[in-house]
Design a protein around this motif. Sequence first.
Motif, PDB file in Angstrom:
ATOM      1  N   GLY A 146      49.067  30.834  37.450  1.00 25.02           N
ATOM      2  CA  GLY A 146      49.691  30.769  36.133  1.00 25.02           C
ATOM      3  C   GLY A 146      50.043  32.143  35.597  1.00 25.02           C
ATOM      4  O   GLY A 146      51.018  32.302  34.860  1.00 25.02           O
ATOM      5  N   GLY A 147      49.248  33.155  35.973  1.00 24.27           N
ATOM      6  CA  GLY A 147      49.621  34.525  35.647  1.00 24.27           C
ATOM      7  C   GLY A 147      50.904  34.915  36.346  1.00 24.27           C
ATOM      8  O   GLY A 147      51.750  35.618  35.790  1.00 24.27           O
ATOM      9  N   GLY A 148      51.056  34.452  37.583  1.00 25.33           N
ATOM     10  CA  GLY A 148      52.320  34.662  38.287  1.00 25.33           C
ATOM     11  C   GLY A 148      53.478  34.002  37.566  1.00 25.33           C
ATOM     12  O   GLY A 148      54.577  34.565  37.465  1.00 25.33           O
ATOM     13  N   LEU A 149      53.232  32.797  37.031  1.00 32.44           N
ATOM     14  CA  LEU A 149      54.289  32.084  36.309  1.00 32.44           C
ATOM     15  C   LEU A 149      54.724  32.801  35.045  1.00 32.44           C
ATOM     16  O   LEU A 149      55.870  32.649  34.613  1.00 32.44           O
ATOM     17  CB  LEU A 149      53.830  30.669  35.971  1.00 32.44           C
ATOM     18  CG  LEU A 149      53.871  29.641  37.109  1.00 32.44           C
ATOM     19  CD1 LEU A 149      53.246  28.328  36.665  1.00 32.44           C
ATOM     20  CD2 LEU A 149      55.310  29.414  37.573  1.00 32.44           C
ATOM     21  N   THR A 150      53.848  33.585  34.426  1.00 31.34           N
ATOM     22  CA  THR A 150      54.285  34.332  33.242  1.00 31.34           C
ATOM     23  C   THR A 150      55.429  35.275  33.599  1.00 31.34           C
ATOM     24  O   THR A 150      56.344  35.483  32.798  1.00 31.34           O
ATOM     25  CB  THR A 150      53.140  35.150  32.616  1.00 31.34           C
ATOM     26  OG1 THR A 150      52.714  36.178  33.518  1.00 31.34           O
ATOM     27  CG2 THR A 150      51.956  34.279  32.230  1.00 31.34           C
ATOM     28  N   VAL A 151      55.375  35.828  34.805  1.00 32.12           N
ATOM     29  CA  VAL A 151      56.409  36.758  35.265  1.00 32.12           C
ATOM     30  C   VAL A 151      57.623  36.019  35.815  1.00 32.12           C
ATOM     31  O   VAL A 151      58.766  36.306  35.450  1.00 32.12           O
ATOM     32  CB  VAL A 151      55.826  37.719  36.328  1.00 32.12           C
ATOM     33  CG1 VAL A 151      56.931  38.589  36.927  1.00 32.12           C
ATOM     34  CG2 VAL A 151      54.731  38.590  35.710  1.00 32.12           C
ATOM     35  N   THR A 152      57.382  35.038  36.703  1.00 34.71           N
ATOM     36  CA  THR A 152      58.523  34.357  37.328  1.00 34.71           C
ATOM     37  C   THR A 152      59.285  33.494  36.328  1.00 34.71           C
ATOM     38  O   THR A 152      60.506  33.333  36.458  1.00 34.71           O
ATOM     39  CB  THR A 152      58.067  33.517  38.528  1.00 34.71           C
ATOM     40  OG1 THR A 152      57.030  32.619  38.137  1.00 34.71           O
ATOM     41  CG2 THR A 152      57.547  34.423  39.639  1.00 34.71           C
ATOM     42  N   THR A 153      58.596  32.954  35.320  1.00 31.91           N
ATOM     43  CA  THR A 153      59.306  32.200  34.292  1.00 31.91           C
ATOM     44  C   THR A 153      60.168  33.119  33.444  1.00 31.91           C
ATOM     45  O   THR A 153      61.271  32.739  33.022  1.00 31.91           O
ATOM     46  CB  THR A 153      58.314  31.415  33.414  1.00 31.91           C
ATOM     47  OG1 THR A 153      57.514  30.587  34.253  1.00 31.91           O
ATOM     48  CG2 THR A 153      59.050  30.534  32.413  1.00 31.91           C
TER      49      THR A 153
ATOM     50  N   PRO B 134      46.867  37.909  37.905  1.00 37.83           N
ATOM     51  CA  PRO B 134      48.038  37.157  38.357  1.00 37.83           C
ATOM     52  C   PRO B 134      48.255  37.249  39.865  1.00 37.83           C
ATOM     53  O   PRO B 134      47.984  38.269  40.493  1.00 37.83           O
ATOM     54  CB  PRO B 134      49.185  37.837  37.606  1.00 37.83           C
ATOM     55  CG  PRO B 134      48.701  39.232  37.354  1.00 37.83           C
ATOM     56  CD  PRO B 134      47.239  39.076  37.078  1.00 37.83           C
ATOM     57  N   SER B 135      48.765  36.154  40.423  1.00 40.86           N
ATOM     58  CA  SER B 135      49.188  36.108  41.821  1.00 40.86           C
ATOM     59  C   SER B 135      50.680  36.389  41.842  1.00 40.86           C
ATOM     60  O   SER B 135      51.477  35.569  41.378  1.00 40.86           O
ATOM     61  CB  SER B 135      48.886  34.729  42.413  1.00 40.86           C
ATOM     62  OG  SER B 135      49.377  34.625  43.729  1.00 40.86           O
ATOM     63  N   LEU B 136      51.063  37.544  42.385  1.00 39.83           N
ATOM     64  CA  LEU B 136      52.437  38.024  42.252  1.00 39.83           C
ATOM     65  C   LEU B 136      53.056  38.474  43.570  1.00 39.83           C
ATOM     66  O   LEU B 136      54.106  39.105  43.573  1.00 39.83           O
ATOM     67  CB  LEU B 136      52.471  39.196  41.253  1.00 39.83           C
ATOM     68  CG  LEU B 136      52.104  38.849  39.803  1.00 39.83           C
ATOM     69  CD1 LEU B 136      51.804  40.112  39.012  1.00 39.83           C
ATOM     70  CD2 LEU B 136      53.230  38.063  39.147  1.00 39.83           C
TER      71      LEU B 136
ATOM     72  N   ASP C  89      48.214  42.993  43.364  1.00 40.68           N
ATOM     73  CA  ASP C  89      49.330  42.269  42.759  1.00 40.68           C
ATOM     74  C   ASP C  89      49.576  42.801  41.355  1.00 40.68           C
ATOM     75  O   ASP C  89      50.726  42.994  40.942  1.00 40.68           O
ATOM     76  CB  ASP C  89      49.032  40.769  42.706  1.00 40.68           C
ATOM     77  CG  ASP C  89      49.099  40.093  44.064  1.00 40.68           C
ATOM     78  OD1 ASP C  89      48.753  40.744  45.069  1.00 40.68           O
ATOM     79  OD2 ASP C  89      49.496  38.908  44.126  1.00 40.68           O
ATOM     80  N   SER C  90      48.496  43.058  40.624  1.00 41.54           N
ATOM     81  CA  SER C  90      48.626  43.591  39.262  1.00 41.54           C
ATOM     82  C   SER C  90      49.048  45.053  39.262  1.00 41.54           C
ATOM     83  O   SER C  90      49.917  45.453  38.477  1.00 41.54           O
ATOM     84  CB  SER C  90      47.301  43.428  38.506  1.00 41.54           C
ATOM     85  OG  SER C  90      47.035  42.083  38.223  1.00 41.54           O
ATOM     86  N   THR C  91      48.433  45.861  40.124  1.00 43.35           N
ATOM     87  CA  THR C  91      48.746  47.290  40.091  1.00 43.35           C
ATOM     88  C   THR C  91      50.197  47.546  40.481  1.00 43.35           C
ATOM     89  O   THR C  91      50.882  48.379  39.874  1.00 43.35           O
ATOM     90  CB  THR C  91      47.809  48.082  41.009  1.00 43.35           C
ATOM     91  OG1 THR C  91      47.928  47.610  42.363  1.00 43.35           O
ATOM     92  CG2 THR C  91      46.356  47.936  40.568  1.00 43.35           C
TER      93      THR C  91
ATOM     94  N   HIS D  92      37.933  37.577  40.295  1.00 41.93           N
ATOM     95  CA  HIS D  92      39.181  36.928  39.918  1.00 41.93           C
ATOM     96  C   HIS D  92      38.976  36.047  38.676  1.00 41.93           C
ATOM     97  O   HIS D  92      38.046  35.249  38.614  1.00 41.93           O
ATOM     98  CB  HIS D  92      39.631  36.080  41.111  1.00 41.93           C
ATOM     99  CG  HIS D  92      40.966  35.451  40.972  1.00 41.93           C
ATOM    100  ND1 HIS D  92      42.138  36.166  40.981  1.00 41.93           N
ATOM    101  CD2 HIS D  92      41.329  34.145  40.846  1.00 41.93           C
ATOM    102  CE1 HIS D  92      43.157  35.344  40.883  1.00 41.93           C
ATOM    103  NE2 HIS D  92      42.700  34.101  40.788  1.00 41.93           N
ATOM    104  N   VAL D  93      39.866  36.221  37.690  1.00 42.77           N
ATOM    105  CA  VAL D  93      39.839  35.466  36.434  1.00 42.77           C
ATOM    106  C   VAL D  93      38.423  35.446  35.838  1.00 42.77           C
ATOM    107  O   VAL D  93      37.897  34.418  35.436  1.00 42.77           O
ATOM    108  CB  VAL D  93      40.402  34.038  36.603  1.00 42.77           C
ATOM    109  CG1 VAL D  93      40.684  33.431  35.219  1.00 42.77           C
ATOM    110  CG2 VAL D  93      41.704  34.028  37.400  1.00 42.77           C
TER     111      VAL D  93
END
Length: 302
Positions: A146-153, A173-175, A244-246, A269-270
């Motif tokens: 869902g952290g990834g979705l904040t970016v991809t959305t 996030p998974s990015l 992924d975050s860095t 994680h989380v």
Amino acid sequence: MSREQRAKVDTILRQPRPEGPQPVEAIRAGFRAMMAQMIVPDDIRTTETALGDRPAVLVEPVDGPRSGTILYFHGGAYVFGSPQTALSLTGNLVARTGFRSLSVDYRLAPEHPFPAAIDDALSAYRALLDSGEDPAAIAFAGDSAGGGLTVTTCLAARDAGLPLPAAIVAFSPSLDATRTGESMDTKEGIDPIFTRDSLAHTGAMYLAGQDPHQYLLSPAILADASGFPPMLLQAGTNEVLLDDSTRMAARARAAGVDVILDITADVPHVFQAFAGVLDEADQALDRAALFLTQQLAPPTAR
């Protein structure tokens, strides 16, 4: 005390699990059971609702929300999880900020692989805008996938010509679906949750044969973050997804985006889900709440 708390959380997360890849229903059931143990604040109320064409959970302070909406995307590798499993996170953000949160029950793989989750998240955001919500009063927040979705959305919204939200908050996030971050190897064994093999197992369900070298799958290495709103990326040093975050923070900074990279030592994680058990979790949520209240200014201040 904090060292003892971190050790306790690590022990909880290292409890014996079945050997080898697990069927998806077993993974989902195990995650539900684990997240049901998390502490959810008392001073919130939840309501089943819908956003776009997907179910959602509205989380509000019991005494009513202030102006502002957190559009939340739960974690679970795009394969498991729900708004209910994320209540310790959405509940704590709502309790700390006074904003309401709408947590989207997006479709999951393998039944609905990439890009179904992004399509649902974008549909939810579009529904908020269509209802008259000011994008300056909306923040995207999420954990893990869902952290990834904040970016991809955000990327998908920009591609669609929509105004972007006021802020992004991403917990671990998974990015990067290519899994090329150095932390994938340097944190192996230190991470009490994930291994390269476990991520490959669920990742294959989401990818469904797609090349991970796409900006909507690996934004930390491929996305152009130009025009993004201010971002807060929180992660722990004990996770294979740390880089992924860095790397996302570096890309955002290079694109001229205001970004805060908030790394906490010796937590998994989380880790924010362990609010009420782990001091670092409560402190990180306090920082996230402060960031959100700074970015979602009341209408009279805009």
